[in-house]
Motif scaffolding. Structure first.
Motif, short mmCIF file in Angstrom:
data_model
loop_
_atom_site.label_atom_id
_atom_site.label_comp_id
_atom_site.label_asym_id
_atom_site.label_seq_id
_atom_site.Cartn_x
_atom_site.Cartn_y
_atom_site.Cartn_z
N ASP A 101 29.65 24.73 -67.09
CA ASP A 101 30.26 25.46 -68.20
C ASP A 101 31.61 26.02 -67.77
OD1 ASP A 101 30.94 27.03 -70.35
OD2 ASP A 101 29.00 28.07 -70.47
N LEU A 102 32.67 25.68 -68.51
CA LEU A 102 34.01 26.16 -68.18
C LEU A 102 34.09 27.69 -68.18
CD1 LEU A 102 36.27 23.66 -70.20
CD2 LEU A 102 35.65 23.59 -67.78
N LEU A 103 33.22 28.34 -68.94
CA LEU A 103 33.23 29.80 -69.01
C LEU A 103 32.87 30.43 -67.67
CD1 LEU A 103 33.54 32.18 -71.03
CD2 LEU A 103 31.07 32.07 -71.39
N THR A 104 32.14 29.71 -66.84
CA THR A 104 31.70 30.26 -65.56
C THR A 104 32.70 30.04 -64.43
OG1 THR A 104 30.52 28.23 -64.90
CG2 THR A 104 29.30 29.84 -66.23
N LEU A 105 33.74 29.23 -64.65
CA LEU A 105 34.71 28.94 -63.60
C LEU A 105 35.56 30.17 -63.30
CD1 LEU A 105 35.92 25.38 -64.65
CD2 LEU A 105 34.27 25.98 -62.88
N ASP A 106 35.78 30.43 -62.00
CA ASP A 106 36.53 31.61 -61.58
C ASP A 106 37.68 31.20 -60.66
OD1 ASP A 106 37.09 34.32 -61.55
OD2 ASP A 106 35.55 34.84 -60.10
N LEU A 147 28.68 31.36 -55.36
CA LEU A 147 28.30 30.05 -55.86
C LEU A 147 29.58 29.39 -56.34
CD1 LEU A 147 25.57 28.52 -56.31
CD2 LEU A 147 25.74 29.20 -58.71
N ALA A 148 29.73 28.09 -56.11
CA ALA A 148 30.98 27.44 -56.48
C ALA A 148 30.74 25.99 -56.86
CB ALA A 148 31.98 27.52 -55.33
N ALA A 149 31.71 25.44 -57.58
CA ALA A 149 31.70 24.03 -57.95
C ALA A 149 32.72 23.32 -57.08
CB ALA A 149 32.05 23.86 -59.43
N LEU A 150 32.31 22.22 -56.46
CA LEU A 150 33.20 21.42 -55.63
C LEU A 150 33.54 20.17 -56.42
CD1 LEU A 150 34.48 21.06 -52.75
CD2 LEU A 150 32.47 19.67 -52.22
N GLN A 160 35.82 25.78 -56.63
CA GLN A 160 36.06 26.77 -57.69
C GLN A 160 34.84 27.65 -57.83
OE1 GLN A 160 38.13 25.16 -60.95
NE2 GLN A 160 38.77 27.17 -61.65
N THR A 161 35.01 28.93 -57.51
CA THR A 161 33.87 29.85 -57.56
C THR A 161 33.35 29.97 -58.99
OG1 THR A 161 35.37 31.74 -57.74
CG2 THR A 161 34.58 31.17 -55.54
N LEU A 162 32.05 30.21 -59.08
CA LEU A 162 31.38 30.32 -60.37
C LEU A 162 30.85 31.73 -60.57
CD1 LEU A 162 29.23 27.06 -60.24
CD2 LEU A 162 31.38 27.37 -61.48
N LEU A 163 30.89 32.19 -61.78
CA LEU A 163 30.24 33.46 -62.10
C LEU A 163 28.73 33.25 -62.04
CD1 LEU A 163 32.38 34.52 -65.20
CD2 LEU A 163 32.62 35.34 -62.86
N TRP A 164 28.02 34.28 -61.59
CA TRP A 164 26.57 34.19 -61.61
C TRP A 164 26.09 34.26 -63.06
CZ3 TRP A 164 24.42 32.91 -57.08
CH2 TRP A 164 25.12 33.21 -55.92
N ALA A 165 24.91 33.72 -63.31
CA ALA A 165 24.39 33.64 -64.68
C ALA A 165 24.36 34.99 -65.37
CB ALA A 165 22.99 33.01 -64.67
N ASP A 166 24.00 36.05 -64.63
CA ASP A 166 23.90 37.38 -65.26
C ASP A 166 25.27 38.05 -65.44
OD1 ASP A 166 24.48 37.98 -62.65
OD2 ASP A 166 22.75 39.29 -62.32
N GLU A 167 26.35 37.38 -65.01
CA GLU A 167 27.70 37.92 -65.22
C GLU A 167 28.33 37.40 -66.51
OE1 GLU A 167 29.58 38.85 -60.88
OE2 GLU A 167 29.39 36.71 -61.38
N VAL A 168 27.68 36.44 -67.15
CA VAL A 168 28.20 35.88 -68.41
C VAL A 168 27.46 36.55 -69.57
CG1 VAL A 168 28.53 33.82 -69.80
CG2 VAL A 168 28.72 33.69 -67.30
#
Length: 283
Positions: A101-106, A147-150, A160-168
């Motif tokens: 999800d693009l919303l979780t990209l940091d 947590l991150a997406a490679l 690219q670091t990802l937001l944790w599920a409870d941060e969205v």
């Protein structure tokens, strides 16, 4: 660029030594707060609410307040946590790229191979490209487990670091629960409007107009002589944490030269500024 972290990317038994670099940077003009009467620099001090004394940075600990009690965490407490000791970027799983999800990209980082042979690095890059997969990884940076997406960008692996599920936050809007009727004609006209604006995205076509206008305003004030001597108005602060205060005038001069260079004008010879002592950054 200067690497901010070194470690190894691991998946299975494959170990890929890498250097990590920040992939983005802030282009905003740095501004200070000043007294509107005389232009004097406004500085913030770390003052203890109990004794009213200014506290040096090295004497400051962290604390958690639950509303009723405060738990003080010393530097030794934080150093005892194991996460920061790890220098591995561990691949947890490979997922279809569209599921991220693009919303979780940091925050984004570039990975550079840090070995005599980049074969393992290139192998992983080509594998991600061919399988259209994104690697979900876990690593530690600046005392935080992340947590991150490679993924792949050109010839480079990007972390690219990802937001944790409870941060969205959950988007719960009652208005969207109402039934709305959209006619075929309305949908057709809307699609036609979208088509009229459709083109390939080129980020180079877009600029930050506010920052451009701010730089223009600063340049104009400098050219009109509407400026203050930095050493006189800002003064010097005591060295309490080894930080460094940015020389605003030098930054402004650099901005002027950059602006003139962009307009094709010849830069004026820069006056040599007096040496400045290292001082504390404003909090």
């Amino acid at each position: 660029m200067r690497s901010i972290w070194k470690g190894a990317l691991t998946f299975g038994l494959v170990n890929v030594p890498v250097k990590v670099y920040s992939a983005t940077e802030d282009h905003d003009v740095s501004l200070h707060q000043v007294h509107n009467v005389d232009g004097g620099r406004i500085r913030y001090q770390r003052i203890c609410e109990i004794d009213g004394e200014v506290v040096p940075y090295q004497d400051i600990d962290r604390a958690y307040d639950d509303g009723e009690q405060t738990v003080v965490l010393t530097k030794a407490d934080l150093a005892s946590l194991p996460s920061e000791r790890s220098r591995e970027i561990e691949v947890v799983e490979f997922v279809p790229s569209e599921q991220v999800d693009l919303l979780t990209l940091d925050k984004a980082y570039y990975l550079e191979p840090d070995s005599s042979s980049p074969k393992a690095y290139v192998l992983l890059r080509k594998t991600l490209e061919q399988t259209d997969r994104t690697a979900i990884v876990r690593f530690s940076l600046r005392q935080k487990t992340r947590l991150a997406a490679l993924r792949v960008r050109g010839d480079v692996l990007v972390l690219q670091t990802l937001l944790w599920a409870d941060e969205v936050r959950e988007a719960a809007f009652p208005a969207l629960e109402e039934s709305v009727r959209i006619s075929a004609k309305e949908l057709e006209m809307s699609a036609s409007l979208v088509d009229s604006f459709s083109k390939d995205f080129d980020p180079e076509e877009f600029t930050d107009e506010y920052q451009q206008e701010l730089r223009t305003l600063i340049d104009a004030k400098l050219e009109q002589g509407d400026a203050l001597d930095t050493d006189v108005t800002f003064g010097k602060a005591e060295d309490d944490d080894g930080g460094e205060v940015i020389d605003l005038m030098e930054a402004l001069r650099a901005s002027v030269e950059r602006s003139r260079a962009a307009r094709g004008e010849k830069a004026e010879p820069a006056k040599k500024a007096p040496a400045k002592k290292k001082t504390s950054k404003a909090s």
